[in-house]
Motif scaffolding. Structure first.
Motif, PDB file in Angstrom:
ATOM      1  N   GLU A   1      44.283  31.933  30.968  1.00 17.27           N
ATOM      2  CA  GLU A   1      45.605  32.465  31.803  1.00 17.27           C
ATOM      3  C   GLU A   1      45.548  34.031  32.204  1.00 17.27           C
ATOM      4  OE1 GLU A   1      50.516  32.234  31.295  1.00 17.27           O
ATOM      5  OE2 GLU A   1      49.155  31.748  29.678  1.00 17.27           O
ATOM      6  N   HIS A   2      44.653  34.860  31.469  1.00 17.17           N
ATOM      7  CA  HIS A   2      44.719  36.249  31.690  1.00 17.17           C
ATOM      8  C   HIS A   2      43.513  36.153  32.981  1.00 17.17           C
ATOM      9  CE1 HIS A   2      43.395  40.444  31.332  1.00 17.17           C
ATOM     10  NE2 HIS A   2      42.100  39.971  31.405  1.00 17.17           N
ATOM     11  N   LEU A   3      42.633  35.544  32.898  1.00 11.71           N
ATOM     12  CA  LEU A   3      41.717  35.552  34.106  1.00 11.71           C
ATOM     13  C   LEU A   3      42.464  34.979  35.507  1.00 11.71           C
ATOM     14  CD1 LEU A   3      38.399  33.626  32.520  1.00 11.71           C
ATOM     15  CD2 LEU A   3      38.904  36.099  33.081  1.00 11.71           C
ATOM     16  N   LEU A   4      43.447  34.044  35.222  1.00 10.50           N
ATOM     17  CA  LEU A   4      43.891  33.442  36.598  1.00 10.50           C
ATOM     18  C   LEU A   4      44.789  34.818  36.987  1.00 10.50           C
ATOM     19  CD1 LEU A   4      44.440  29.846  35.384  1.00 10.50           C
ATOM     20  CD2 LEU A   4      42.955  30.508  36.974  1.00 10.50           C
ATOM     21  N   ARG A   5      45.306  35.396  35.957  1.00 12.50           N
ATOM     22  CA  ARG A   5      46.513  36.664  36.538  1.00 12.50           C
ATOM     23  C   ARG A   5      45.686  37.835  37.064  1.00 12.50           C
ATOM     24  NH1 ARG A   5      48.807  35.857  31.674  1.00 12.50           N
ATOM     25  NH2 ARG A   5      48.190  37.925  30.780  1.00 12.50           N
ATOM     26  N   THR A   6      44.480  38.082  36.839  1.00 14.90           N
ATOM     27  CA  THR A   6      44.016  39.309  37.045  1.00 14.90           C
ATOM     28  C   THR A   6      42.699  39.213  37.705  1.00 14.90           C
ATOM     29  OG1 THR A   6      42.594  39.205  34.993  1.00 14.90           O
ATOM     30  CG2 THR A   6      44.816  40.092  34.843  1.00 14.90           C
ATOM     31  N   ALA A   7      42.087  38.054  37.632  1.00 18.68           N
ATOM     32  CA  ALA A   7      40.841  38.087  38.611  1.00 18.68           C
ATOM     33  C   ALA A   7      41.188  37.563  39.902  1.00 18.68           C
ATOM     34  CB  ALA A   7      39.811  37.005  37.883  1.00 18.68           C
ATOM     35  N   PRO A   8      40.570  38.415  40.821  1.00 16.80           N
ATOM     36  CA  PRO A   8      40.680  37.825  42.102  1.00 16.80           C
ATOM     37  C   PRO A   8      39.940  36.769  42.673  1.00 16.80           C
ATOM     38  CG  PRO A   8      39.097  39.699  42.343  1.00 16.80           C
ATOM     39  CD  PRO A   8      39.517  39.434  40.813  1.00 16.80           C
ATOM     40  N   GLY A   9      39.184  36.135  42.087  1.00 20.32           N
ATOM     41  CA  GLY A   9      38.534  34.884  42.517  1.00 20.32           C
ATOM     42  C   GLY A   9      37.462  34.459  41.698  1.00 20.32           C
ATOM     43  N   GLY A  10      36.449  35.330  41.210  1.00 20.09           N
ATOM     44  CA  GLY A  10      35.094  35.045  40.739  1.00 20.09           C
ATOM     45  C   GLY A  10      33.829  35.306  41.475  1.00 20.09           C
ATOM     46  N   ALA A  11      33.075  35.523  40.646  1.00 19.91           N
ATOM     47  CA  ALA A  11      31.643  35.818  41.642  1.00 19.91           C
ATOM     48  C   ALA A  11      30.976  34.592  42.132  1.00 19.91           C
ATOM     49  CB  ALA A  11      30.528  36.327  40.554  1.00 19.91           C
ATOM     50  N   ALA A  12      31.271  33.225  41.740  1.00 18.53           N
ATOM     51  CA  ALA A  12      30.589  32.214  42.237  1.00 18.53           C
ATOM     52  C   ALA A  12      31.863  31.525  42.836  1.00 18.53           C
ATOM     53  CB  ALA A  12      30.096  31.331  41.152  1.00 18.53           C
ATOM     54  N   PRO A  13      31.576  30.790  44.121  1.00 24.07           N
ATOM     55  CA  PRO A  13      32.660  29.823  44.732  1.00 24.07           C
ATOM     56  C   PRO A  13      33.108  28.867  43.701  1.00 24.07           C
ATOM     57  CG  PRO A  13      30.674  30.147  46.211  1.00 24.07           C
ATOM     58  CD  PRO A  13      30.414  30.549  44.701  1.00 24.07           C
ATOM     59  N   GLY A  14      34.502  28.902  43.773  1.00 20.22           N
ATOM     60  CA  GLY A  14      35.280  27.970  42.927  1.00 20.22           C
ATOM     61  C   GLY A  14      35.504  28.280  41.264  1.00 20.22           C
ATOM     62  N   VAL A  15      34.890  29.160  40.873  1.00 20.37           N
ATOM     63  CA  VAL A  15      35.093  29.598  39.415  1.00 20.37           C
ATOM     64  C   VAL A  15      36.497  29.717  39.136  1.00 20.37           C
ATOM     65  CG1 VAL A  15      34.927  31.437  37.674  1.00 20.37           C
ATOM     66  CG2 VAL A  15      32.905  30.805  39.316  1.00 20.37           C
ATOM     67  N   ARG A  16      37.348  30.364  39.943  1.00 13.32           N
ATOM     68  CA  ARG A  16      38.735  30.570  39.696  1.00 13.32           C
ATOM     69  C   ARG A  16      39.504  29.174  39.811  1.00 13.32           C
ATOM     70  NH1 ARG A  16      42.934  34.348  39.875  1.00 13.32           N
ATOM     71  NH2 ARG A  16      44.918  33.365  40.526  1.00 13.32           N
ATOM     72  N   ARG A  17      39.098  28.286  40.659  1.00 13.09           N
ATOM     73  CA  ARG A  17      39.666  26.979  40.768  1.00 13.09           C
ATOM     74  C   ARG A  17      39.387  25.883  39.480  1.00 13.09           C
ATOM     75  NH1 ARG A  17      38.120  23.417  45.716  1.00 13.09           N
ATOM     76  NH2 ARG A  17      36.127  23.315  44.400  1.00 13.09           N
ATOM     77  N   ALA A  18      38.067  26.231  39.120  1.00 14.21           N
ATOM     78  CA  ALA A  18      37.576  25.542  37.853  1.00 14.21           C
ATOM     79  C   ALA A  18      38.161  25.981  36.808  1.00 14.21           C
ATOM     80  CB  ALA A  18      36.033  25.488  37.636  1.00 14.21           C
ATOM     81  N   VAL A  19      38.435  27.214  36.671  1.00 13.61           N
ATOM     82  CA  VAL A  19      39.210  27.814  35.458  1.00 13.61           C
ATOM     83  C   VAL A  19      40.501  27.335  35.118  1.00 13.61           C
ATOM     84  CG1 VAL A  19      40.075  29.656  34.167  1.00 13.61           C
ATOM     85  CG2 VAL A  19      37.475  29.654  35.131  1.00 13.61           C
ATOM     86  N   ARG A  20      41.248  27.124  36.696  1.00 14.62           N
ATOM     87  CA  ARG A  20      42.665  26.740  36.758  1.00 14.62           C
ATOM     88  C   ARG A  20      42.980  25.488  36.221  1.00 14.62           C
ATOM     89  NH1 ARG A  20      45.947  24.192  40.649  1.00 14.62           N
ATOM     90  NH2 ARG A  20      48.106  24.878  40.510  1.00 14.62           N
ATOM     91  N   GLU A  21      41.854  24.494  36.718  1.00 15.87           N
ATOM     92  CA  GLU A  21      41.877  23.175  36.188  1.00 15.87           C
ATOM     93  C   GLU A  21      41.757  22.805  34.843  1.00 15.87           C
ATOM     94  OE1 GLU A  21      42.517  20.263  38.029  1.00 15.87           O
ATOM     95  OE2 GLU A  21      43.122  21.336  39.686  1.00 15.87           O
ATOM     96  N   TRP A  22      40.775  23.718  34.311  1.00 16.68           N
ATOM     97  CA  TRP A  22      40.730  23.703  32.868  1.00 16.68           C
ATOM     98  C   TRP A  22      41.879  24.129  32.092  1.00 16.68           C
ATOM     99  CZ3 TRP A  22      41.119  27.024  28.902  1.00 16.68           C
ATOM    100  CH2 TRP A  22      40.519  26.425  27.818  1.00 16.68           C
ATOM    101  N   TRP A  23      42.602  25.142  32.510  1.00 14.24           N
ATOM    102  CA  TRP A  23      43.661  25.660  31.807  1.00 14.24           C
ATOM    103  C   TRP A  23      44.794  24.597  32.125  1.00 14.24           C
ATOM    104  CZ3 TRP A  23      48.819  26.862  33.722  1.00 14.24           C
ATOM    105  CH2 TRP A  23      49.625  27.407  32.433  1.00 14.24           C
ATOM    106  N   LEU A  24      44.942  24.045  33.248  1.00 17.08           N
ATOM    107  CA  LEU A  24      46.054  22.800  33.525  1.00 17.08           C
ATOM    108  C   LEU A  24      45.904  21.633  32.522  1.00 17.08           C
ATOM    109  CD1 LEU A  24      46.607  23.048  37.174  1.00 17.08           C
ATOM    110  CD2 LEU A  24      48.307  23.779  35.561  1.00 17.08           C
ATOM    111  N   GLU A  25      44.821  21.302  32.366  1.00 21.19           N
ATOM    112  CA  GLU A  25      44.347  20.187  31.468  1.00 21.19           C
ATOM    113  C   GLU A  25      44.686  20.392  30.268  1.00 21.19           C
ATOM    114  OE1 GLU A  25      42.640  16.589  30.229  1.00 21.19           O
ATOM    115  OE2 GLU A  25      43.529  17.158  32.174  1.00 21.19           O
TER     116      GLU A  25
END
Length: 455
Positions: A405-429
Motif C-alpha cells: 500500500e505504501h508503494l502504491l501511495r508513494t511510488a510514481p510507477g516503477g522502473a519496469a512497465p506494469g510494476v505498479r499495476r502488478a503490485v496493485r493487483e497483488w494488494w487487491l487480491e
C-alpha cells in the motif's frame, strides 16, 4: 522428561532431506507455521514412522510486560495435541511492547529481544510462564536467547536468572549453546560460568546452530555451519549432564543433504566426547550454590529470600508497568527511530536496529514472495526505506500488505512497465477478508470477460 535423542529442525525447504536422513529420532517445527487441519505430508509421514514432532513457538512473548495472549496459547496447545507432542517450547524474550499498559503506541519487534535480568522482569516472566503452563496440555520448556544488546542495571547473571525461573515455576529449560556463544562474543559472558550456574536437572533438550561474526558482533543467523566454539560448549554441557535431546537448527541458506548429515554427525561426536569426559566435579547441582542466591545477584540476602518465599505471587500492575515502560522505550528506539534509552550502547543498538530491519525484509519476502519478484533488485532498498520509522504492528502478513500500500501511495510507477499495476493487483487480491479472485462479483466479471473475448 522424555528422552528425545538426536533431531533436526523441520523446515519445508528441507522436508525431503529430513525424511531421508538416517538416525533422526525427532524433529522440531515452528508452531506458527503449522495449520493443525492441514499438516504437511512430510510431518505426517514422520509421525507415522514414530518420529516425535515438537512445536516450537516464536511469537508468544513470555517476557512481554503484559500477560500472554489467550489466543496464542490456545493455538500452541492445539498444535501440541494434534502432533501428539510430549512438550512444547517457547523463548525467554519479549516481542512486543506499548499499548494500554504504557499508554503508548503498540509495537512489534518481529524478533526475540532480551528481557532485563532484574527482579521486576523475573516476577513478570514467572507469572507469564505459570499462565502458559496452566493453558497447555503438555509440559513447557523455555529457551535462552541470543542478544546483541545488554540492559543497564541488571541484577543477575543469565545462569542465576534461569535458575530462579526454573525454581519458582518448575518450567523446563531448552538450552541453546549457540546462543551462549553469541552472548559470549557480544556481551562478554563466559559460557562455562553460565553452564555452571544453570539448573541442568531441568534440562529438556539442547539447540545447536550456526552464525557468523562481522565487525566484532556475532549474528545468530541459523544459516551457516555450526562453528567449533559452539560444538565445544555442547561438549562442556554434555560433560555435566546427559542431554535428553540435541537438535540442529537451520532456517536459511540450506546446504545439501550430506552437509546437514555431517553437521548432525559432528553434534553426536561433540556429545559423545562430553559424556566420555564424565560429569564435571561441580558438587550437588540440585542445590543452588551461593552465587545463585540473592547476595550473589546484587540483591540483599533478605531480598533473595523474599523472592523465593513469594514464588506463588504474581507481578502486580505497577511492576508490569515499570517493565513495560522500559521495554517500550527500547523497542521504540530499535524500530521507530526514538532516542536511545539511557544506559544503552547507542552503537550496538544501531547494529540491532539494522539487523531487525533486515530480518523484517527477509521474512516479508518469504511471506509474500511475489513482491521481490515484482520489484526485483529494488525490493530490499524499497522495503528498508519503508520500514524506517514505520514499526510493525500487526505481524508479517499485515506488514507485507502495508508495504504494498505504501508503494502504491508513494511510488510514481516503477522502473519496469506494469510494476505498479502488478503490485496493485497483488494488494487487491489479498487485502480483503476473502481473496478478490474468490469473490462472487469478481468471478462473474471474469467469466463474462472470457465469454466476450471468446476464450
Amino acid at each position: 522428561m522424555a528422552r528425545l535423542g538426536t533431531g533436526v529442525g523441520w523446515r519445508p525447504e528441507i522436508a525431503d532431506v529430513v525424511e531421508s536422513m538416517p538416525g533422526i529420532d525427532w524433529v522440531e517445527a515452528v508452531s506458527e507455521n503449522l495449520c493443525p487441519g492441514h499438516l504437511p505430508d512430510s510431518l505426517l509421514r514422520l509421525r507415522e514412522r514414530g518420529v516425535t514432532v515438537v512445536p516450537h513457538g516464536v511469537s508468544l512473548g513470555l517476557g512481554d510486560a503484559r500477560r500472554p495472549d489467550a489466543g496464542r496459547l490456545a493455538a500452541l496447545a492445539e498444535r501440541a495435541e494434534v502432533l501428539g507432542s510430549p512438550l512444547v517450547t517457547e523463548h525467554i524474550a519479549f516481542v512486543r511492547a506499548g499499548g494500554a499498559l504504557t499508554a503508548s503506541p503498540p509495537l512489534e519487534a518481529g524478533h526475540l529481544l532480551p528481557v532485563p535480568r532484574t527482579r521486576d522482569a523475573l516476577d513478570v516472566l514467572c507469572e507469564n510462564v505459570r499462565i502458559a503452563q496452566d493453558a497447555l496440555p503438555v509440559p513447557l520448556a523455555v529457551e535462552n536467547i541470543a542478544a546483541l544488546v545488554s540492559w543497564p542495571g541488571e541484577e543477575m547473571t543469565e545462569g542465576q536468572f534461569l535458575y530462579e525461573l526454573a525454581d519458582r515455576t518448575g518450567v523446563r529449560l531448552l538450552i541453546d549453546v549457540a546462543n551462549l556463544h553469541t552472548n559470549h562474543v557480544n556481551r562478554g559472558e563466559d559460557p562455562a560460568e553460565a553452564l555452571a550456574e544453570l539448573p541442568l536437572e531441568a534440562l529438556a533438550y539442547v539447540h545447536v546452530a550456526g552464525g557468523f561474526e562481522r565487525d566484532g558482533v556475532w549474528h545468530d543467523s541459523h544459516a551457516h555451519p555450526v562453528p567449533r566454539p559452539v560444538l565445544d560448549i555442547l561438549t562442556d554441557l554434555a560433560s555435566r549432564v546427559a542431554p535428553p535431546g540435541v537438535l540442529l537448527e537451520r532456517d536459511d541458506n540450506f546446504p545439501a543433504g550430506h552437509e546437514l548429515e555431517g553437521e548432525v554427525a559432528a553434534i553426536r561426536t561433540a556429545v559423545a566426547k562430553g559424556r566420555a569426559a564424565g560429569p564435571a566435579a561441580t558438587g550437588d547441582r540440585a542445590a543452588p550454590p551461593a552465587s545463585r542466591a540473592g547476595a550473589g545477584s546484587g540483591a540483599s540476602a533478605g531480598a533473595g529470600a523474599g523472592a523465593g518465599a513469594g514464588a506463588g505471587a504474581g507481578a502486580d500492575d505497577a511492576v508490569r508497568q515499570r517493565v513495560g515502560l522500559a521495554q517500550a522505550a527500547l523497542l521504540a528506539a530499535l524500530v521507530a527511530g526514538a532516542p536511545v534509552p539511557e544506559g544503552f550502547d547507542g552503537v550496538r543498538l544501531g547494529v540491532q536496529a539494522r539487523a531487525l530491519a533486515g530480518k523484517r525484509a527477509d521474512v516479508v519476502a518469504k511471506v509474500a514472495p511475489e513482491l521481490p519478484v515484482l520489484l526485483g533488485a529494488d525490493y530490499r532498498p524499497a522495503f528498508l526505506a519503508y520500514a524506517e520509522g514505520r514499526p510493525m504492528t500487526g505481524g508479517y502478513r499485515r506488514d507485507a500488505l502495508d508495504f504494498a500500500e505504501h508503494l502504491l501511495r508513494t511510488a510514481p510507477g516503477g522502473a519496469a512497465p506494469g510494476v505498479r499495476r502488478a503490485v496493485r493487483e497483488w494488494w487487491l487480491e489479498r487485502s480483503g477478508p476473502v481473496p478478490r479472485s474468490a469473490r462472487p462479483g469478481v468471478r462473474l466479471a471474469r467469466a463474462t470477460r472470457r465469454v466476450l473475448l471468446g476464450r
